[in-house]
Write an enzyme that holds these catalytic residues in place. Sequence first.
Site, PDB file in Angstrom:
ATOM      1  N   GLY A 104       0.827  -1.208   0.000  1.00 56.06           N
ATOM      2  CA  GLY A 104       0.000   0.000   0.000  1.00 56.06           C
ATOM      3  C   GLY A 104       0.857   1.252   0.000  1.00 56.06           C
ATOM      4  N   GLY A 123      24.992  -7.560  18.727  1.00 54.30           N
ATOM      5  CA  GLY A 123      23.951  -6.833  19.462  1.00 54.30           C
ATOM      6  C   GLY A 123      23.470  -7.644  20.655  1.00 54.30           C
ATOM      7  N   VAL A 172      17.506  -6.853  23.091  1.00 56.25           N
ATOM      8  CA  VAL A 172      16.418  -7.768  23.417  1.00 56.25           C
ATOM      9  C   VAL A 172      16.451  -9.026  22.542  1.00 56.25           C
ATOM     10  N   ILE A 173      16.564  -8.840  21.218  1.00 55.63           N
ATOM     11  CA  ILE A 173      16.553 -10.006  20.323  1.00 55.63           C
ATOM     12  C   ILE A 173      17.804 -10.848  20.551  1.00 55.63           C
ATOM     13  N   GLU A 222      28.623  -6.701  21.648  1.00 53.22           N
ATOM     14  CA  GLU A 222      27.810  -5.513  21.921  1.00 53.22           C
ATOM     15  C   GLU A 222      28.705  -4.279  21.803  1.00 53.22           C
ATOM     16  N   VAL A 280      32.252  -5.176  15.679  1.00 52.28           N
ATOM     17  CA  VAL A 280      32.543  -6.069  14.548  1.00 52.28           C
ATOM     18  C   VAL A 280      32.962  -5.200  13.368  1.00 52.28           C
ATOM     19  N   VAL A 305      20.873  -5.655  15.719  1.00 53.19           N
ATOM     20  CA  VAL A 305      21.380  -4.353  16.159  1.00 53.19           C
ATOM     21  C   VAL A 305      20.283  -3.286  16.175  1.00 53.19           C
ATOM     22  N   ARG A 309      15.964  -2.106  15.086  1.00 47.83           N
ATOM     23  CA  ARG A 309      15.023  -2.092  13.964  1.00 47.83           C
ATOM     24  C   ARG A 309      14.737  -0.645  13.573  1.00 47.83           C
ATOM     25  N   HIS A 340      -0.928 -16.532  49.421  1.00 48.62           N
ATOM     26  CA  HIS A 340       0.282 -17.267  49.813  1.00 48.62           C
ATOM     27  C   HIS A 340       0.118 -18.738  49.439  1.00 48.62           C
TER      28      HIS A 340
HETATM   29  P1  FAD Z   1       4.589  -4.956  12.268  1.00 45.37           P
HETATM   30  O1  FAD Z   1       4.272  -6.055  13.181  1.00 45.37           O
HETATM   31  O2  FAD Z   1       5.959  -4.847  11.709  1.00 45.37           O
HETATM   32  O3  FAD Z   1       3.525  -5.068  11.077  1.00 45.37           O
HETATM   33  C1  FAD Z   1       3.538  -4.228   9.982  1.00 45.37           C
HETATM   34  C2  FAD Z   1       2.876  -4.957   8.835  1.00 45.37           C
HETATM   35  O4  FAD Z   1       2.725  -4.034   7.766  1.00 45.37           O
HETATM   36  C3  FAD Z   1       3.692  -6.108   8.254  1.00 45.37           C
HETATM   37  O5  FAD Z   1       2.862  -7.199   7.978  1.00 45.37           O
HETATM   38  C4  FAD Z   1       4.276  -5.554   6.978  1.00 45.37           C
HETATM   39  O6  FAD Z   1       4.526  -6.542   5.999  1.00 45.37           O
HETATM   40  C5  FAD Z   1       3.158  -4.642   6.553  1.00 45.37           C
HETATM   41  N1  FAD Z   1       3.562  -3.533   5.675  1.00 45.37           N
HETATM   42  C6  FAD Z   1       4.644  -2.726   5.792  1.00 45.37           C
HETATM   43  N2  FAD Z   1       4.625  -1.797   4.804  1.00 45.37           N
HETATM   44  C7  FAD Z   1       3.512  -2.036   4.084  1.00 45.37           C
HETATM   45  C8  FAD Z   1       2.956  -1.418   2.949  1.00 45.37           C
HETATM   46  N3  FAD Z   1       3.514  -0.346   2.401  1.00 45.37           N
HETATM   47  N4  FAD Z   1       1.815  -1.941   2.435  1.00 45.37           N
HETATM   48  C9  FAD Z   1       1.223  -3.041   2.991  1.00 45.37           C
HETATM   49  N5  FAD Z   1       1.719  -3.650   4.083  1.00 45.37           N
HETATM   50  C10 FAD Z   1       2.835  -3.142   4.610  1.00 45.37           C
HETATM   51  N6  FAD Z   1       7.238  -7.015  20.956  1.00 45.37           N
HETATM   52  C11 FAD Z   1       6.606  -7.306  22.109  1.00 45.37           C
HETATM   53  O7  FAD Z   1       5.814  -6.486  22.598  1.00 45.37           O
HETATM   54  N7  FAD Z   1       6.827  -8.491  22.758  1.00 45.37           N
HETATM   55  C12 FAD Z   1       7.688  -9.412  22.276  1.00 45.37           C
HETATM   56  O8  FAD Z   1       7.861 -10.473  22.879  1.00 45.37           O
HETATM   57  C13 FAD Z   1       8.365  -9.140  21.064  1.00 45.37           C
HETATM   58  N8  FAD Z   1       9.223 -10.038  20.541  1.00 45.37           N
HETATM   59  C14 FAD Z   1       9.823  -9.772  19.343  1.00 45.37           C
HETATM   60  C15 FAD Z   1      10.713 -10.709  18.834  1.00 45.37           C
HETATM   61  C16 FAD Z   1      11.349 -10.464  17.628  1.00 45.37           C
HETATM   62  C17 FAD Z   1      12.305 -11.500  17.071  1.00 45.37           C
HETATM   63  C18 FAD Z   1      11.071  -9.264  16.918  1.00 45.37           C
HETATM   64  C19 FAD Z   1      11.710  -8.996  15.595  1.00 45.37           C
HETATM   65  C20 FAD Z   1      10.194  -8.321  17.426  1.00 45.37           C
HETATM   66  C21 FAD Z   1       9.568  -8.557  18.649  1.00 45.37           C
HETATM   67  N9  FAD Z   1       8.711  -7.632  19.229  1.00 45.37           N
HETATM   68  C22 FAD Z   1       8.097  -7.904  20.419  1.00 45.37           C
HETATM   69  C23 FAD Z   1       8.402  -6.355  18.573  1.00 45.37           C
HETATM   70  C24 FAD Z   1       7.059  -6.458  17.852  1.00 45.37           C
HETATM   71  O9  FAD Z   1       7.132  -7.507  16.916  1.00 45.37           O
HETATM   72  C25 FAD Z   1       6.746  -5.142  17.165  1.00 45.37           C
HETATM   73  O10 FAD Z   1       6.796  -4.084  18.102  1.00 45.37           O
HETATM   74  C26 FAD Z   1       5.362  -5.193  16.565  1.00 45.37           C
HETATM   75  O11 FAD Z   1       5.248  -6.241  15.637  1.00 45.37           O
HETATM   76  C27 FAD Z   1       5.041  -3.868  15.864  1.00 45.37           C
HETATM   77  O12 FAD Z   1       3.746  -3.927  15.360  1.00 45.37           O
HETATM   78  P2  FAD Z   1       3.325  -3.066  14.090  1.00 45.37           P
HETATM   79  O13 FAD Z   1       1.926  -3.481  13.796  1.00 45.37           O
HETATM   80  O14 FAD Z   1       3.636  -1.648  14.316  1.00 45.37           O
HETATM   81  O15 FAD Z   1       4.281  -3.541  12.910  1.00 45.37           O
HETATM   82  P1  NAD Z   2      17.816  -3.476  20.609  1.00 42.72           P
HETATM   83  O1  NAD Z   2      17.788  -2.018  20.415  1.00 42.72           O
HETATM   84  O2  NAD Z   2      17.081  -4.052  21.752  1.00 42.72           O
HETATM   85  O3  NAD Z   2      19.317  -3.970  20.765  1.00 42.72           O
HETATM   86  C1  NAD Z   2      20.276  -3.732  19.789  1.00 42.72           C
HETATM   87  C2  NAD Z   2      21.640  -3.763  20.453  1.00 42.72           C
HETATM   88  O4  NAD Z   2      22.613  -3.766  19.434  1.00 42.72           O
HETATM   89  C3  NAD Z   2      21.904  -2.560  21.338  1.00 42.72           C
HETATM   90  O5  NAD Z   2      22.367  -3.000  22.583  1.00 42.72           O
HETATM   91  C4  NAD Z   2      22.951  -1.778  20.566  1.00 42.72           C
HETATM   92  O6  NAD Z   2      23.845  -1.087  21.407  1.00 42.72           O
HETATM   93  C5  NAD Z   2      23.644  -2.871  19.800  1.00 42.72           C
HETATM   94  N1  NAD Z   2      24.292  -2.447  18.571  1.00 42.72           N
HETATM   95  C6  NAD Z   2      23.865  -1.539  17.658  1.00 42.72           C
HETATM   96  N2  NAD Z   2      24.738  -1.479  16.629  1.00 42.72           N
HETATM   97  C7  NAD Z   2      25.721  -2.381  16.880  1.00 42.72           C
HETATM   98  C8  NAD Z   2      26.882  -2.809  16.191  1.00 42.72           C
HETATM   99  N3  NAD Z   2      27.209  -2.299  15.001  1.00 42.72           N
HETATM  100  N4  NAD Z   2      27.651  -3.760  16.761  1.00 42.72           N
HETATM  101  C9  NAD Z   2      27.322  -4.301  17.963  1.00 42.72           C
HETATM  102  N5  NAD Z   2      26.230  -3.936  18.665  1.00 42.72           N
HETATM  103  C10 NAD Z   2      25.440  -2.993  18.127  1.00 42.72           C
HETATM  104  O7  NAD Z   2      17.356  -4.104  19.216  1.00 42.72           O
HETATM  105  P2  NAD Z   2      16.994  -5.596  18.815  1.00 42.72           P
HETATM  106  O8  NAD Z   2      17.497  -6.551  19.814  1.00 42.72           O
HETATM  107  O9  NAD Z   2      17.401  -5.715  17.393  1.00 42.72           O
HETATM  108  O10 NAD Z   2      15.433  -5.561  18.892  1.00 42.72           O
HETATM  109  C11 NAD Z   2      14.712  -4.567  18.176  1.00 42.72           C
HETATM  110  C12 NAD Z   2      13.495  -4.167  18.907  1.00 42.72           C
HETATM  111  O11 NAD Z   2      12.489  -5.168  18.773  1.00 42.72           O
HETATM  112  C13 NAD Z   2      13.657  -4.029  20.413  1.00 42.72           C
HETATM  113  O12 NAD Z   2      14.234  -2.810  20.774  1.00 42.72           O
HETATM  114  C14 NAD Z   2      12.245  -4.137  20.872  1.00 42.72           C
HETATM  115  O13 NAD Z   2      11.620  -2.898  20.680  1.00 42.72           O
HETATM  116  C15 NAD Z   2      11.673  -5.166  19.926  1.00 42.72           C
HETATM  117  N6  NAD Z   2      11.699  -6.502  20.565  1.00 42.72           N
HETATM  118  C16 NAD Z   2      10.999  -6.664  21.715  1.00 42.72           C
HETATM  119  C17 NAD Z   2      11.031  -7.889  22.355  1.00 42.72           C
HETATM  120  C18 NAD Z   2      10.270  -8.061  23.628  1.00 42.72           C
HETATM  121  O14 NAD Z   2       9.428  -7.217  23.917  1.00 42.72           O
HETATM  122  N7  NAD Z   2      10.513  -9.113  24.397  1.00 42.72           N
HETATM  123  C19 NAD Z   2      11.764  -8.935  21.835  1.00 42.72           C
HETATM  124  C20 NAD Z   2      12.482  -8.725  20.677  1.00 42.72           C
HETATM  125  C21 NAD Z   2      12.432  -7.494  20.046  1.00 42.72           C
END
Ligand code: FAD
Ligand code: NAD
Length: 474
Positions: free
Chosen positions: A122, A187, A190-191, A210, A245, A277, A279, A451
Amino acid sequence: MSEKFDVIVVGAGPAGYVAAIRCAQLGLNTACVDKFADASGAPSLGGTCLNVGCIPSKALLDSSEKYEQAQHEFKAHGISVGKVGVDVPKMIARKDEIVSNLTKGIAGLFKANGITSIHGHGKLLASKTIEVVNHGKTEQYTAEHIILAVGSVPINIPVAEVDNQVILDNSGALDVDAVPKKLGVIGAGVIGLELGSVWNRLGSEVTLFEAADTFLPPVDKQISREVFRTFTKGQGLDIKLGAMVTATKANKKSVKVTYSLKGEEHTETFDKLIVAVGRRAATNNIAADEAGLKMDDRGRIDINDKCQTNISGVYAIGDAVKGPMLAHKGSEEGVYVAELIAGQKPHMNHDTIPWVIYTHPEIAWVGLNEDEAKAQGHEVKTGFFPFAANGRSLAMNEKGGRVKMVADANSDRILGVHILGPNASELIAEAVLAMEYSASTEDIARTIHAHPTLSEAFHEAALSVSDRALHKVN
Ligand code: FAD
Ligand code: NAD
């Protein structure tokens, strides 16, 4: 002629699909455009969260934790098992099935709510028109209101080009078919910690590089110090802080990583390397120039405090805008905007968004840490309670971690709660609720907790703020 809706949502992640459902509940004729396709090329709703984020990572965290427990924890309970094995393809297939059920569930919810689901990319044109491109076919749709919920994508770094064979992003890291003997992660955020934990529990030797010198900066210092000790000394993760790195060289089976640490250059070879590293907002090609959509200085869609963009009737939510990149934050913004469009007066409190890191023990927090509270001018008092002194925790053979409460010394209002420990992800909900209702530590101290439960540690942390914890020496 283009089809007209009350609302078009672009993106069906937790921000967009929730916004679409709430709009439909409020009687608005709603469409949702999403481009995500699964490995077979079929549309798959739910965005990053359901397809390649929150849900699949938690499925693997759960499986790997059970493996870890069978190997190392059962013994303490007097349970002996034979040789414990792991079938990684089966583990991945279980994860895929959970994802498939949930993404299909969203399609079912769309149908039940009368939402028109449109597959394709979109793009916002002028006059609140959305152009959708799907396999070379272009359609146009218009709406009174547009909600951009396009989410985020992993940040790429030139020194480690992702091929999802040997150098993996979060999607590739969720689909590894055998336990890598040596796993590198760039990195330690969190991930990095969650996925590093998965493969560490399954037997990989895991090294995290890191760049920053501080570990988990948003986490309260007292907690992050304990987390670092637990992960490194307790669980064997090799976390190299201040490690940059500088080059990688991959072949089909391994990758050689060159990094600098304390002014010295080192090289190490890994079977797989995860790049985690951070998003960035997925805002490439989401609006034509003529639409005039304003971006902020970090490439996110610029919004005001009501999620309104600079274009009247166009809103933006979720990872594509300011604020933490968390699923529940995006979903809540989705509800907020839907209700705003429907003429209601919604409310969202950005100060009480909880964070959880699903490692073991889990790390969870809400509100300010001690340093942030002081920096904001609060006179601060704190209380803490260790899980080592909690009966339920010991019954579960969980001895590490603590609850820390940060409060304003004058008003006694809770400013933040930080938990490292078993089920921290569930325990933090009580803290969120307390803060949402502006609770004081005295309110929690006077609240009866069952408890034996882990929640008694939260109660005791509140008592400890005024030096009257019952099961620890204050
Ligand atoms: P997204 O989930 O990224 O969804 C956006 C959607 O829009 C996608 O389907 C994409 O394909 C679509 N899109 C993009 N551009 C367009 C376009 N132009 N036209 C049509 N479609 C489009 N957060 C938590 O709270 N708890 C967690 O445990 C957690 N774990 C995570 C683990 C990992 C490995 C990762 C990568 C992220 C995690 N997150 C977690 C973060 C969480 O996934 C995001 O914060 C959340 O998905 C964001 O929601 P959103 O709807 O903004 O975007
Ligand atoms: P992050 O911001 O949590 O961590 C990235 C880390 O990479 C930081 O500590 C940063 O200092 C480091 N970094 C950046 N550039 C670097 C480099 N060149 N070399 C080495 N280290 C470097 O990002 P993420 O782990 O990629 O996760 C992205 C986001 O997704 C999170 O911030 C969070 O918002 C979301 N997420 C949430 C959950 C959850 O809620 N449990 C789980 C996964 C992801």
